[in-house]
Write a protein that holds these residues in place. Structure first.
Motif, PDB file in Angstrom:
ATOM      1  N   ARG A   1      15.471  17.920  26.532  1.00  0.00           N
ATOM      2  CA  ARG A   1      16.563  16.971  26.333  1.00  0.00           C
ATOM      3  C   ARG A   1      17.574  17.136  27.464  1.00  0.00           C
ATOM      4  NH1 ARG A   1      13.830  14.897  23.027  1.00  0.00           N
ATOM      5  NH2 ARG A   1      14.147  14.581  20.815  1.00  0.00           N
ATOM      6  N   THR A   2      17.805  16.051  28.216  1.00  0.00           N
ATOM      7  CA  THR A   2      18.900  16.071  29.196  1.00  0.00           C
ATOM      8  C   THR A   2      20.227  15.920  28.419  1.00  0.00           C
ATOM      9  OG1 THR A   2      18.288  13.755  29.497  1.00  0.00           O
ATOM     10  CG2 THR A   2      17.692  15.272  31.278  1.00  0.00           C
ATOM     11  N   PRO A   3      21.379  16.194  29.051  1.00  0.00           N
ATOM     12  CA  PRO A   3      22.648  16.175  28.308  1.00  0.00           C
ATOM     13  C   PRO A   3      22.954  14.856  27.595  1.00  0.00           C
ATOM     14  CG  PRO A   3      22.938  17.283  30.404  1.00  0.00           C
ATOM     15  CD  PRO A   3      21.548  16.750  30.416  1.00  0.00           C
ATOM     16  N   ASP A   4      22.557  13.714  28.194  1.00  0.00           N
ATOM     17  CA  ASP A   4      22.827  12.422  27.526  1.00  0.00           C
ATOM     18  C   ASP A   4      22.081  12.323  26.203  1.00  0.00           C
ATOM     19  OD1 ASP A   4      20.534  12.376  29.325  1.00  0.00           O
ATOM     20  OD2 ASP A   4      20.256  10.306  28.665  1.00  0.00           O
ATOM     21  N   LEU A   5      21.023  13.120  26.047  1.00  0.00           N
ATOM     22  CA  LEU A   5      20.264  13.115  24.787  1.00  0.00           C
ATOM     23  C   LEU A   5      20.640  14.317  23.923  1.00  0.00           C
ATOM     24  CD1 LEU A   5      16.725  12.104  26.163  1.00  0.00           C
ATOM     25  CD2 LEU A   5      18.503  10.602  25.242  1.00  0.00           C
ATOM     26  N   GLY A   6      21.717  14.984  24.313  1.00  0.00           N
ATOM     27  CA  GLY A   6      22.241  16.083  23.495  1.00  0.00           C
ATOM     28  C   GLY A   6      21.685  17.450  23.847  1.00  0.00           C
TER      29      GLY A   6
ATOM     30  N   VAL B   1      18.951   2.670  21.050  1.00  0.00           N
ATOM     31  CA  VAL B   1      17.761   3.530  21.113  1.00  0.00           C
ATOM     32  C   VAL B   1      18.004   4.887  21.770  1.00  0.00           C
ATOM     33  CG1 VAL B   1      16.176   1.567  21.054  1.00  0.00           C
ATOM     34  CG2 VAL B   1      16.923   2.474  23.277  1.00  0.00           C
ATOM     35  N   GLY B   2      19.269   5.170  22.150  1.00  0.00           N
ATOM     36  CA  GLY B   2      19.520   6.499  22.697  1.00  0.00           C
ATOM     37  C   GLY B   2      20.206   6.488  24.050  1.00  0.00           C
ATOM     38  N   GLY B   3      20.564   5.308  24.544  1.00  0.00           N
ATOM     39  CA  GLY B   3      21.388   5.263  25.745  1.00  0.00           C
ATOM     40  C   GLY B   3      20.695   4.687  26.966  1.00  0.00           C
TER      41      GLY B   3
ATOM     42  N   ALA C   1      21.129  13.993  35.352  1.00  0.00           N
ATOM     43  CA  ALA C   1      20.800  12.606  34.965  1.00  0.00           C
ATOM     44  C   ALA C   1      19.438  12.564  34.289  1.00  0.00           C
ATOM     45  CB  ALA C   1      20.780  11.718  36.203  1.00  0.00           C
ATOM     46  N   ASN C   2      19.312  11.661  33.361  1.00  0.00           N
ATOM     47  CA  ASN C   2      18.033  11.485  32.667  1.00  0.00           C
ATOM     48  C   ASN C   2      17.110  10.613  33.534  1.00  0.00           C
ATOM     49  OD1 ASN C   2      15.959  10.973  30.915  1.00  0.00           O
ATOM     50  ND2 ASN C   2      17.268  10.389  29.192  1.00  0.00           N
ATOM     51  N   PRO C   3      15.945  11.128  33.931  1.00  0.00           N
ATOM     52  CA  PRO C   3      15.052  10.330  34.792  1.00  0.00           C
ATOM     53  C   PRO C   3      14.122   9.406  34.013  1.00  0.00           C
ATOM     54  CG  PRO C   3      14.119  12.509  34.497  1.00  0.00           C
ATOM     55  CD  PRO C   3      15.385  12.482  33.672  1.00  0.00           C
ATOM     56  N   ILE C   4      14.242   9.390  32.677  1.00  0.00           N
ATOM     57  CA  ILE C   4      13.252   8.642  31.875  1.00  0.00           C
ATOM     58  C   ILE C   4      13.276   7.147  32.185  1.00  0.00           C
ATOM     59  CG2 ILE C   4      12.715   7.889  29.499  1.00  0.00           C
ATOM     60  CD1 ILE C   4      13.107  10.767  28.613  1.00  0.00           C
ATOM     61  N   ALA C   5      14.474   6.564  32.347  1.00  0.00           N
ATOM     62  CA  ALA C   5      14.535   5.111  32.591  1.00  0.00           C
ATOM     63  C   ALA C   5      13.749   4.728  33.848  1.00  0.00           C
ATOM     64  CB  ALA C   5      15.985   4.648  32.687  1.00  0.00           C
ATOM     65  N   ILE C   6      13.918   5.485  34.919  1.00  0.00           N
ATOM     66  CA  ILE C   6      13.204   5.123  36.165  1.00  0.00           C
ATOM     67  C   ILE C   6      11.710   5.442  36.026  1.00  0.00           C
ATOM     68  CG2 ILE C   6      13.631   7.261  37.463  1.00  0.00           C
ATOM     69  CD1 ILE C   6      13.902   3.869  39.106  1.00  0.00           C
ATOM     70  N   ILE C   7      11.384   6.439  35.223  1.00  0.00           N
ATOM     71  CA  ILE C   7       9.956   6.758  35.001  1.00  0.00           C
ATOM     72  C   ILE C   7       9.295   5.642  34.179  1.00  0.00           C
ATOM     73  CG2 ILE C   7       8.398   8.374  33.816  1.00  0.00           C
ATOM     74  CD1 ILE C   7      10.342  10.637  34.797  1.00  0.00           C
TER      75      ILE C   7
ATOM     76  N   ALA D   1      25.917   5.793  37.888  1.00  0.00           N
ATOM     77  CA  ALA D   1      26.485   6.923  37.132  1.00  0.00           C
ATOM     78  C   ALA D   1      27.202   7.933  38.028  1.00  0.00           C
ATOM     79  CB  ALA D   1      25.390   7.608  36.311  1.00  0.00           C
ATOM     80  N   PRO D   2      28.251   7.507  38.749  1.00  0.00           N
ATOM     81  CA  PRO D   2      28.920   8.417  39.690  1.00  0.00           C
ATOM     82  C   PRO D   2      29.503   9.653  39.009  1.00  0.00           C
ATOM     83  CG  PRO D   2      30.143   6.340  39.445  1.00  0.00           C
ATOM     84  CD  PRO D   2      28.836   6.159  38.764  1.00  0.00           C
ATOM     85  N   ASP D   3      29.796   9.531  37.701  1.00  0.00           N
ATOM     86  CA  ASP D   3      30.404  10.677  36.989  1.00  0.00           C
ATOM     87  C   ASP D   3      29.467  11.882  36.903  1.00  0.00           C
ATOM     88  OD1 ASP D   3      28.884   8.922  35.364  1.00  0.00           O
ATOM     89  OD2 ASP D   3      29.880   9.557  33.520  1.00  0.00           O
ATOM     90  N   ILE D   4      28.144  11.654  36.994  1.00  0.00           N
ATOM     91  CA  ILE D   4      27.219  12.796  36.882  1.00  0.00           C
ATOM     92  C   ILE D   4      26.352  12.967  38.143  1.00  0.00           C
ATOM     93  CG2 ILE D   4      27.107  12.837  34.345  1.00  0.00           C
ATOM     94  CD1 ILE D   4      24.408  11.289  34.615  1.00  0.00           C
ATOM     95  N   ALA D   5      26.614  12.140  39.163  1.00  0.00           N
ATOM     96  CA  ALA D   5      25.779  12.191  40.379  1.00  0.00           C
ATOM     97  C   ALA D   5      25.845  13.557  41.052  1.00  0.00           C
ATOM     98  CB  ALA D   5      26.232  11.109  41.350  1.00  0.00           C
ATOM     99  N   GLY D   6      24.714  14.031  41.532  1.00  0.00           N
ATOM    100  CA  GLY D   6      24.654  15.290  42.280  1.00  0.00           C
ATOM    101  C   GLY D   6      24.658  16.533  41.410  1.00  0.00           C
ATOM    102  N   LYS D   7      24.734  16.350  40.097  1.00  0.00           N
ATOM    103  CA  LYS D   7      24.824  17.517  39.207  1.00  0.00           C
ATOM    104  C   LYS D   7      23.463  17.939  38.661  1.00  0.00           C
ATOM    105  CE  LYS D   7      29.585  16.624  37.802  1.00  0.00           C
ATOM    106  NZ  LYS D   7      30.425  15.932  36.834  1.00  0.00           N
ATOM    107  N   GLY D   8      22.450  17.115  38.911  1.00  0.00           N
ATOM    108  CA  GLY D   8      21.100  17.463  38.431  1.00  0.00           C
ATOM    109  C   GLY D   8      20.952  17.320  36.929  1.00  0.00           C
TER     110      GLY D   8
END
Ligand code: ATP
Length: 337
Positions: free
Chosen positions: A312-317, A239-241, A273-279, A264-271
């Motif tokens: 769209r956050t980067p994970d969504l292109g 469904v998109g990650g 991350a997609n917040p949709i899952a926690i929302i 997701a340590p690879d993208i932590a602190g970079k601003g």
């Protein structure tokens, strides 16, 4: 007067604090009076209290009964054990519920609407591992009638409450005849009390292939702990990650809501991350608190924002930041309410 809530908040590691900040903006937009009580575990537990699961944290979760949690980092092949697993076991959060659905514009598959029902307390996650001779280790898979029946009942009750039509047990009972055989036996037994809900079974390897070729045939999936963990990520991919899939760990006394993804340590602190899952996880928590109007507004707001294709956050292109996405969803929630 609106009801007010005291909720324990574990922001967690990695991207946790960034995404939780956006979740809080959405809470504000709903107008539901929620007071968050911060608690610390894992790496931050060690830093603040020299303990991965401090007593204060456990007491706080027990006191307020409901918690929302960002991801916790688990060291790989060394270090302390998973605090996620420990919390689920200590608080008997036996059902891990993960709804996965397609969103127009981002999901590769248009008609996915699956609820993953993962047993949360046993299986290979019992953590019983030992070296029996140099170079030979055993990891013990524990399956019990009680826990298997409990999760099967929860799955069928959930299906009934949410007007779902089918429950499918995913297993490998052709190989693990005793353990997965017992799990199936319990599910079959429970299914007899729910004649209005279709019950089917599928071997896990075939289920993975079928999920990728024809996911819309599935409704509620009932799985042991390990298969549930793996199939959750597979379904997220449909469904998109991982940035789009919420979750709840539910027990008789307590509940902890957390999204499927890790820290997701690879993208932590970079601003980014997609917040949709926690929302969406907040949306699940609001439903649990019977704040249905607010819960539906949160889910609708996410669907509207994704459909509009503006953010769209980067994970969504795309190129939008965590906070731009959070702001857009919070504004949409306000508009809906
Ligand atoms: P864990 O073992 O804690 O479950 P994991 O191995 O599943 O973690 P994640 O931390 O979930 O790993 O990350 C997997 C990949 O998905 C990483 O590349 C990560 O950047 C990406 N990812 C996870 N969550 C998000 C998110 N909310 N937004 C964007 N990318 C994410």
């Amino acid at each position: 007067m609106a009801k007010s809530y005291s909720i324990t908040l574990i922001e967690g590691d990695g991207i946790g604090p960034e995404i939780c900040a956006e979740m809080k903006k959405v809470v504000k937009a709903t107008g539901i009076p929620i007071q968050f009580f911060p608690a610390f575990t894992g790496q931050t537990g060690i830093e603040k209290f020299n303990d991965t699961l401090p007593d204060q944290t456990l007491s706080l979760i027990k006191k307020h009964r409901v918690a929302i949690k960002g991801p916790l980092m688990t060291p790989i092949a060394k270090g302390f054990g998973s605090i996620n697993v420990l919390l689920r076991k200590k608080l008997e959060l036996f059902a891990n519920v993960r709804p996965v659905r397609s969103y127009p514009g981002v999901s590769k598959y248009p008609n996915v609407d699956i609820v993953i029902m993962r047993e949360n307390t046993e299986d290979l996650y019992s953590g019983i591992e030992h070296e029996i001779a140099p170079g030979v280790v055993e990891s013990i898979k524990v399956i019990t009638r009680d826990a298997s029946t409990r999760i099967a009942k929860y799955a069928f009750e959930y299906a009934k409450r949410h007007k779902r039509k089918k429950v499918t047990s995913i297993h490998k009972a052709n190989i693990m005849k005793l353990s997965d055989g017992l799990f199936l036996d319990c599910a079959r037994g429970v299914s007899k009390s729910y004649p209005g809900i279709e019950y089917t079974e599928m071997i896990v390897d075939n289920a993975c292939m079928q999920l990728v070729t024809n996911p819309s045939q599935f409704d509620v999936l009932l799985l042991e702990n390990l298969y549930g963990d793996i199939v959750s990520d597979l379904c997220a991919g449909l469904v998109g990650g991982l940035g789009l899939v919420p979750g709840g760990n539910i027990g008789k006394k307590y509940a902890i809501f957390e999204s499927v993804h890790g820290s997701a340590p690879d993208i932590a602190g970079k601003g980014v991350a997609n917040p949709i899952a926690i929302i969406l996880t907040l949306g699940m928590m609001l439903e649990f608190l019977e704040e249905n109007k607010a819960s539906q507004a949160v889910q609708q707001a996410v669907a509207n924002i994704l459909k509009a294709k503006k953010f769209r956050t980067p994970d969504l292109g795309g190129k939008h930041s965590t906070s731009e996405m959070g702001d857009a969803i919070a504004a949409e929630v306000k508009k809906i309410l």
